[in-house]
Design a protein around this motif. Structure first.
Motif, short mmCIF file in Angstrom:
data_model
loop_
_atom_site.label_atom_id
_atom_site.label_comp_id
_atom_site.label_asym_id
_atom_site.label_seq_id
_atom_site.Cartn_x
_atom_site.Cartn_y
_atom_site.Cartn_z
N GLU A 103 28.26 -32.85 6.98
CA GLU A 103 27.89 -32.06 7.40
C GLU A 103 27.12 -32.80 8.87
O GLU A 103 27.13 -31.41 10.14
CB GLU A 103 26.99 -30.62 6.98
CG GLU A 103 26.15 -31.84 6.49
CD GLU A 103 26.10 -32.10 4.92
OE1 GLU A 103 25.52 -31.69 3.80
OE2 GLU A 103 26.99 -32.58 4.07
N ALA A 128 29.78 -33.87 13.47
CA ALA A 128 29.90 -33.12 15.34
C ALA A 128 30.58 -33.70 16.46
O ALA A 128 30.43 -34.84 15.94
CB ALA A 128 28.69 -32.62 14.87
N ARG A 138 23.69 -31.89 18.23
CA ARG A 138 25.74 -32.48 18.47
C ARG A 138 25.94 -31.06 18.04
O ARG A 138 25.43 -29.70 18.24
CB ARG A 138 25.01 -32.38 16.86
CG ARG A 138 24.76 -32.22 15.60
CD ARG A 138 24.54 -32.80 14.48
NE ARG A 138 24.09 -32.20 13.42
CZ ARG A 138 23.45 -33.10 11.67
NH1 ARG A 138 23.81 -33.98 11.72
NH2 ARG A 138 22.99 -32.67 11.30
N GLN A 139 27.13 -30.24 17.82
CA GLN A 139 28.28 -29.49 17.79
C GLN A 139 29.42 -29.45 16.98
O GLN A 139 29.98 -30.19 16.86
CB GLN A 139 28.59 -29.03 18.84
CG GLN A 139 29.22 -27.42 19.47
CD GLN A 139 29.17 -26.88 20.69
OE1 GLN A 139 29.06 -27.56 22.17
NE2 GLN A 139 29.18 -25.33 20.83
N ALA A 140 29.15 -28.89 15.99
CA ALA A 140 30.13 -28.70 14.70
C ALA A 140 31.26 -27.63 15.21
O ALA A 140 30.91 -26.41 15.82
CB ALA A 140 29.33 -28.66 14.16
N GLY A 182 33.17 -24.44 15.48
CA GLY A 182 32.46 -23.29 15.06
C GLY A 182 31.34 -23.28 15.67
O GLY A 182 30.59 -22.20 14.79
N LYS A 183 30.39 -23.51 15.34
CA LYS A 183 29.06 -24.18 15.78
C LYS A 183 28.21 -24.22 16.83
O LYS A 183 28.51 -24.54 17.53
CB LYS A 183 28.36 -25.18 14.48
CG LYS A 183 28.48 -25.12 12.84
CD LYS A 183 28.52 -23.48 12.38
CE LYS A 183 28.40 -23.38 10.91
NZ LYS A 183 28.02 -25.04 10.18
N GLY A 184 26.90 -23.77 16.83
CA GLY A 184 26.39 -24.09 18.32
C GLY A 184 25.92 -25.69 18.53
O GLY A 184 26.10 -26.61 17.25
N ARG A 185 25.41 -25.92 19.71
CA ARG A 185 24.75 -26.89 20.00
C ARG A 185 23.47 -26.91 19.46
O ARG A 185 22.25 -26.27 19.96
CB ARG A 185 24.32 -27.20 21.19
CG ARG A 185 24.84 -29.14 21.48
CD ARG A 185 25.04 -29.12 23.06
NE ARG A 185 26.41 -28.86 23.31
CZ ARG A 185 27.01 -29.33 24.53
NH1 ARG A 185 26.37 -30.04 25.50
NH2 ARG A 185 28.60 -28.04 24.58
N GLU A 186 23.43 -28.44 18.59
CA GLU A 186 22.03 -28.41 17.98
C GLU A 186 21.21 -29.53 18.60
O GLU A 186 21.47 -31.02 18.20
CB GLU A 186 22.16 -28.41 16.34
CG GLU A 186 20.39 -28.83 15.38
CD GLU A 186 21.43 -29.03 13.89
OE1 GLU A 186 20.69 -28.88 13.11
OE2 GLU A 186 22.23 -29.57 13.32
#
Length: 123
Positions: free
Chosen positions: A89, A92, A38-40, A42-46
């Protein structure tokens, strides 16, 4: 040749549930592992969850343990991610990805990716 198509995303209230699907084609299903990432904004792909289609072993990131369950239907060449007790949270774009044989939550070892499906958890 390898194609992965995600579906099932949408808008859900906190505490709600969604089931994502990853439909796979173009490879021998049982020879691969499928991961959910998943990618939110402004965030990296987790890395979130992974299942080996070969032996059924799974791996999950700590933040979703007890809430998300990954499963497979080999006859349908489909992997599911059941998401319960969703939190804001968790919002994403969710992607599925494929790699040979073994599970991993590291994005760098996955070579095949779908286009993603949006999950929004909001009141």
């Amino acid at each position: 040749q390898v194609q992965l198509v995600e579906s099932g995303g949408g808008l859900v209230q906190p505490g709600g549930s969604l089931r994502l699907s990853c439909a796979a084609s173009g490879f021998t299903f049982g020879d691969y592992a499928i991961g959910w990432f998943r990618q939110a904004p402004g965030k990296g792909r987790e890395g979130v969850s992974c299942i080996s289609l070969w032996d059924g072993s799974t791996d999950n990131v700590d933040s979703v343990k007890g809430r998300f369950t990954i499963s497979r239907d080999n006859a349908k060449n489909t992997v599911y991610l059941q998401m319960n007790s969703l939190k804001p949270e968790d919002t994403a774009v969710y992607y599925c990805a494929a790699r040979p044989w073994r599970c991993s939550l590291l994005r760098s070892v996955f070579g095949h990716w779908g286009q993603g499906t949006q999950v929004t958890v909001s009141s």
